[in-house]
Scaffold this motif. Structure first.
Motif, PDB file in Angstrom:
ATOM      1  N   ILE A 142      -0.170   5.784  -2.424  1.00 20.57           N
ATOM      2  CA  ILE A 142       0.640   4.872  -2.092  1.00 20.57           C
ATOM      3  C   ILE A 142       1.375   5.366  -1.023  1.00 20.57           C
ATOM      4  O   ILE A 142       1.602   4.849   0.121  1.00 20.57           O
ATOM      5  CB  ILE A 142       1.187   4.133  -3.339  1.00 20.57           C
ATOM      6  CG1 ILE A 142       0.499   3.404  -3.971  1.00 20.57           C
ATOM      7  CG2 ILE A 142       2.465   3.377  -2.701  1.00 20.57           C
ATOM      8  CD1 ILE A 142       0.956   2.803  -5.353  1.00 20.57           C
ATOM      9  N   THR A 166       1.416   4.130   2.757  1.00 25.27           N
ATOM     10  CA  THR A 166       2.342   3.617   3.382  1.00 25.27           C
ATOM     11  C   THR A 166       3.009   4.143   4.555  1.00 25.27           C
ATOM     12  O   THR A 166       3.426   3.683   5.608  1.00 25.27           O
ATOM     13  CB  THR A 166       3.722   3.437   2.268  1.00 25.27           C
ATOM     14  OG1 THR A 166       3.065   2.889   1.315  1.00 25.27           O
ATOM     15  CG2 THR A 166       5.045   2.870   2.869  1.00 25.27           C
ATOM     16  N   GLY A 178      -8.108  -3.346  -0.115  1.00 25.37           N
ATOM     17  CA  GLY A 178      -7.498  -4.617  -0.538  1.00 25.37           C
ATOM     18  C   GLY A 178      -8.003  -4.985  -2.011  1.00 25.37           C
ATOM     19  O   GLY A 178      -7.495  -6.265  -2.318  1.00 25.37           O
ATOM     20  N   GLU A 179      -8.772  -4.380  -2.563  1.00 26.32           N
ATOM     21  CA  GLU A 179      -9.156  -4.815  -4.009  1.00 26.32           C
ATOM     22  C   GLU A 179      -7.976  -4.659  -4.869  1.00 26.32           C
ATOM     23  O   GLU A 179      -7.976  -5.394  -5.998  1.00 26.32           O
ATOM     24  CB  GLU A 179     -10.182  -3.866  -4.232  1.00 26.32           C
ATOM     25  CG  GLU A 179     -11.617  -3.962  -3.521  1.00 26.32           C
ATOM     26  CD  GLU A 179     -12.521  -2.825  -3.635  1.00 26.32           C
ATOM     27  OE1 GLU A 179     -13.502  -2.853  -3.083  1.00 26.32           O
ATOM     28  OE2 GLU A 179     -12.255  -1.892  -4.544  1.00 26.32           O
ATOM     29  N   LEU A 180      -7.054  -3.752  -4.720  1.00 26.03           N
ATOM     30  CA  LEU A 180      -6.068  -3.595  -5.929  1.00 26.03           C
ATOM     31  C   LEU A 180      -4.904  -3.253  -5.076  1.00 26.03           C
ATOM     32  O   LEU A 180      -4.744  -2.653  -3.958  1.00 26.03           O
ATOM     33  CB  LEU A 180      -6.339  -2.491  -6.764  1.00 26.03           C
ATOM     34  CG  LEU A 180      -7.443  -2.696  -7.847  1.00 26.03           C
ATOM     35  CD1 LEU A 180      -7.627  -1.515  -8.601  1.00 26.03           C
ATOM     36  CD2 LEU A 180      -6.869  -3.786  -8.979  1.00 26.03           C
ATOM     37  N   SER A 181      -3.743  -3.929  -5.379  1.00 29.67           N
ATOM     38  CA  SER A 181      -2.335  -3.613  -4.484  1.00 29.67           C
ATOM     39  C   SER A 181      -1.618  -2.568  -5.102  1.00 29.67           C
ATOM     40  O   SER A 181      -2.238  -1.996  -6.212  1.00 29.67           O
ATOM     41  CB  SER A 181      -1.440  -4.533  -4.782  1.00 29.67           C
ATOM     42  OG  SER A 181      -0.967  -4.910  -6.159  1.00 29.67           O
ATOM     43  N   ASP A 182      -0.595  -1.959  -4.374  1.00 30.14           N
ATOM     44  CA  ASP A 182       0.183  -0.813  -4.942  1.00 30.14           C
ATOM     45  C   ASP A 182       0.514  -1.199  -6.526  1.00 30.14           C
ATOM     46  O   ASP A 182       0.556  -0.378  -7.371  1.00 30.14           O
ATOM     47  CB  ASP A 182       1.301  -0.841  -4.218  1.00 30.14           C
ATOM     48  CG  ASP A 182       1.242  -0.349  -2.875  1.00 30.14           C
ATOM     49  OD1 ASP A 182       0.036  -0.248  -2.431  1.00 30.14           O
ATOM     50  OD2 ASP A 182       2.340   0.052  -2.140  1.00 30.14           O
ATOM     51  N   THR A 183       0.873  -2.481  -6.731  1.00 31.95           N
ATOM     52  CA  THR A 183       1.624  -2.853  -7.916  1.00 31.95           C
ATOM     53  C   THR A 183       0.523  -2.929  -9.083  1.00 31.95           C
ATOM     54  O   THR A 183       0.613  -2.219 -10.058  1.00 31.95           O
ATOM     55  CB  THR A 183       2.164  -4.128  -7.907  1.00 31.95           C
ATOM     56  OG1 THR A 183       3.223  -4.286  -7.063  1.00 31.95           O
ATOM     57  CG2 THR A 183       2.841  -4.608  -9.233  1.00 31.95           C
ATOM     58  N   GLU A 184      -0.684  -3.351  -8.672  1.00 26.86           N
ATOM     59  CA  GLU A 184      -1.842  -3.256  -9.908  1.00 26.86           C
ATOM     60  C   GLU A 184      -2.325  -1.748 -10.138  1.00 26.86           C
ATOM     61  O   GLU A 184      -2.632  -1.656 -11.095  1.00 26.86           O
ATOM     62  CB  GLU A 184      -2.825  -4.078  -9.109  1.00 26.86           C
ATOM     63  CG  GLU A 184      -2.603  -5.690  -9.021  1.00 26.86           C
ATOM     64  CD  GLU A 184      -3.467  -6.445  -8.225  1.00 26.86           C
ATOM     65  OE1 GLU A 184      -3.863  -7.663  -8.552  1.00 26.86           O
ATOM     66  OE2 GLU A 184      -4.086  -5.907  -7.020  1.00 26.86           O
ATOM     67  N   ARG A 215     -14.164  -5.825  -7.210  1.00 28.00           N
ATOM     68  CA  ARG A 215     -12.894  -5.541  -7.846  1.00 28.00           C
ATOM     69  C   ARG A 215     -13.076  -5.314  -9.377  1.00 28.00           C
ATOM     70  O   ARG A 215     -12.416  -4.162  -9.691  1.00 28.00           O
ATOM     71  CB  ARG A 215     -11.746  -6.609  -7.575  1.00 28.00           C
ATOM     72  CG  ARG A 215     -10.422  -6.391  -8.103  1.00 28.00           C
ATOM     73  CD  ARG A 215      -9.560  -7.580  -8.130  1.00 28.00           C
ATOM     74  NE  ARG A 215      -8.192  -7.380  -8.155  1.00 28.00           N
ATOM     75  CZ  ARG A 215      -7.582  -7.384  -9.566  1.00 28.00           C
ATOM     76  NH1 ARG A 215      -8.377  -7.615 -10.637  1.00 28.00           N
ATOM     77  NH2 ARG A 215      -6.171  -7.240  -9.608  1.00 28.00           N
ATOM     78  N   LEU A 268      -7.354   0.642  -2.668  1.00 30.82           N
ATOM     79  CA  LEU A 268      -6.086   0.092  -2.067  1.00 30.82           C
ATOM     80  C   LEU A 268      -6.457  -0.085  -0.588  1.00 30.82           C
ATOM     81  O   LEU A 268      -5.820  -1.182  -0.294  1.00 30.82           O
ATOM     82  CB  LEU A 268      -5.203   1.443  -2.024  1.00 30.82           C
ATOM     83  CG  LEU A 268      -3.698   1.117  -1.452  1.00 30.82           C
ATOM     84  CD1 LEU A 268      -3.250  -0.244  -2.232  1.00 30.82           C
ATOM     85  CD2 LEU A 268      -2.913   2.433  -1.692  1.00 30.82           C
TER      86      LEU A 268
END
Length: 111
Positions: free
Chosen positions: A96, A100, A62-68, A32, A59
């Protein structure tokens, strides 16, 4: 292309792949942390196609989320410049939306 030249190309590809694998598997920094550093470098240099690839991996893995990812765009905009930040923001929002949509398509039993 002759046989020896083809062997050189294959050898280079395998060597480069191994070096990248070794680099990414070192333990001092997390994957990450490496991804964040790489994103900053790519955005700062305006390498948009490579940025797209790294955003996608970050994304989906799962290393960084949408928000991150959105926060990365806000942060880097102030250091890489507004034009590059705006491009990054577009890339993040587009990614995103695609992810999604793909996730909802898979979870939709009718679809």
């Amino acid at each position: 292309m002759t046989e020896p030249a083809m062997e050189t190309v294959d050898s280079f590809g395998m060597t480069a792949e191994r070096q990248f694998a070794d680099l990414w598997s070192r333990t001092v920094l997390t994957v990450r942390e490496r991804r964040l550093l790489l994103l900053g470098l790519l955005v700062g240099q305006g390498l948009h196609e490579m940025t797209d690839v790294q955003l996608d991996v970050a994304l989906r893995a799962g290393e960084l989320s949408d928000t991150e990812l959105r926060e990365v765009a806000v942060f880097l905009t102030h250091y890489a410049g507004w034009a590059r930040g705006a491009k990054l923001n577009d890339q993040v929002e587009s990614l995103i939306e695609r992810v999604t949509r793909a996730r909802s398509d898979r979870s939709d039993p009718a679809g």
